[in-house]
Design an enzyme around this catalytic site. Structure first.
Site, PDB file in Angstrom:
ATOM      1  N   THR A 170       0.814  -1.215   0.000  1.00 28.26           N
ATOM      2  CA  THR A 170       0.000   0.000   0.000  1.00 28.26           C
ATOM      3  C   THR A 170       0.848   1.264   0.000  1.00 28.26           C
ATOM      4  O   THR A 170       0.505   2.253  -0.635  1.00 28.26           O
ATOM      5  CB  THR A 170      -0.935   0.000   1.221  1.00 28.26           C
TER       6      THR A 170
ATOM      7  N   THR B  16       1.868  -4.789   4.396  1.00 27.55           N
ATOM      8  CA  THR B  16       1.784  -5.140   5.815  1.00 27.55           C
ATOM      9  C   THR B  16       1.432  -6.600   6.077  1.00 27.55           C
ATOM     10  O   THR B  16       1.776  -7.142   7.131  1.00 27.55           O
ATOM     11  CB  THR B  16       0.743  -4.254   6.523  1.00 27.55           C
TER      12      THR B  16
ATOM     13  N   GLN C 116      -0.555 -20.448  20.975  1.00 28.80           N
ATOM     14  CA  GLN C 116      -1.496 -19.657  20.194  1.00 28.80           C
ATOM     15  C   GLN C 116      -1.722 -18.276  20.812  1.00 28.80           C
ATOM     16  O   GLN C 116      -2.254 -17.378  20.147  1.00 28.80           O
ATOM     17  CB  GLN C 116      -2.840 -20.383  20.080  1.00 28.80           C
TER      18      GLN C 116
END
Length: 345
Positions: free
Chosen positions: A15, A91, A280
């Site tokens: 971007t 990103t 996690q």
């Protein structure tokens, strides 16, 4: 009079490298001359800024290991010509790329800073301007002796410089898109640059840069969830060419105690599949043996990844497997910090 610092911008895509076409409204890539038009403040920096760009530019979702090698080769080729490097990158996979480069670029004595944007550079409220200007300033920063302040691969976003291999993308909406949950920022940026000297890696050996270009991607990620079936686990652990697995377990490194699961892991380890246990959870570390539900993992031959991020665990395995090291050496190195990517407890 101090010698002017120099920074090389490496445009890969994302971007930050885009702007709207005024006629169609579609996003299109920019060259550095157009970036200068959107950010005239670049002229105010007393820094020599040059650029090199991928052709074509790539979306970060398309990034592959060969792109990391290309970035590393550019840095290798230009290493003696610049004081620092800023990599403009999408990103979505930035944390993977920063982690990979941290392992590939051994003996760094200069800053390598990844940055990007949530809004294209041509938009009124873009975050690209601040991210790019500040990344360049940090990349050129040095002490009174002219020695670079930063000697590692980093990610800069919004107001923080993070160690690249400690970072993960946390938000797809906010400008504060990245976090380093288990390691403090290296720099906090406000009115002043606040460098955390106790957390910044110090290259005291002054060895020449060594670039590692062999990466082995024969790795899988196995994320546990309630109800995961034996067929699913068996399929992943028996994938053609598989050499290592990042096991995303619960909490402090816990997993189901069902016999079939233990048998699957044991059989894979006996075939020399390296299985690294990471949590996690965003915050915290694997502590195998702390709870009974992790004892079977230890017994099966699964090794601890402590507080490695998924991105760092994956790219570290790619790097170590690419070095063609013996299995036991890789297992040992996976449980030791190589470039500050983990804290062992």
């Amino acid at each position: 009079m101090p010698i002017q610092k120099s920074v090389l911008l490496i445009f890969t895509g994302g971007t930050i490298s885009m702007a709207e076409d005024p006629q169609t409204g579609a996003l299109k890539p920019l060259d550095f001359n157009r970036v200068r038009e959107f950010i005239p403040e670049l002229k105010l920096l007393e820094i020599q800024i040059d650029s090199v760009a991928f052709n074509p530019l790539i979306d970060s979702s398309d990034v592959q290991p060969h792109h990391w090698i290309k970035i590393a080769e550019i840095i290798e080729d230009k290493y003696e010509d610049y004081d620092g490097f800023v990599i403009l990158h999408g990103t979505d996979t930035m944390a993977y790329s920063a982690s990979a480069l941290s392992f590939m670029l051994e003996n760094l004595s200069k800053p390598i800073i990844f940055t990007g944007a949530q809004l294209p550079i041509g938009m009124l409220r873009t975050d690209a301007k601040e991210n790019l200007l500040t990344s360049i300033e940090i990349a050129a920063n040095s002490d009174k002796n002219g020695i670079a302040t930063i000697h590692e691969v980093c990610i800069y976003f919004e107001d923080s410089l993070f160690r690249g291999n400690r970072t993960t993308k946390k938000n797809a909406e906010l400008f504060n898109a990245f976090a380093s949950y288990n390691y403090p920022p290296l720099v906090k940026v406000g009115v002043h640059f606040n460098f955390s000297n106790t957390h910044i890696h110090q290259n005291i050996q002054h060895k020449p840069l060594k670039v590692h270009k062999q990466l082995n991607p024969n790795i899988a990620i196995l994320k546990l969830f309630p109800g995961i079936t034996a067929q699913t686990v068996h399929a992943i652990l028996n994938a053609d060419g598989l050499q290592a697995v990042v096991l995303e377990s619960y909490g402090a490194g816990n997993a189901s105690r069902q016999q079939w699961f233990y048998d699957c892991l044991t059989e894979a380890v006996n075939r020399d599949i390296i299985i690294v246990n990471i949590t996690q959870c965003n915050v915290g570390s694997v502590q195998m043996g702390l709870y009974e539900t992790s004892l079977n993992l230890q017994k099966a031959g699964v090794i601890s990844g402590f507080d490695l991020t998924t991105e760092a665990a994956l790219t570290k395995l790619m790097f170590l497997l690419g070095e063609n090291l013996p299995i036991e050496v890789i297992k040992t190195k996976m449980q030791q910090p190589v470039v500050g990517e983990m804290t062992c407890i």
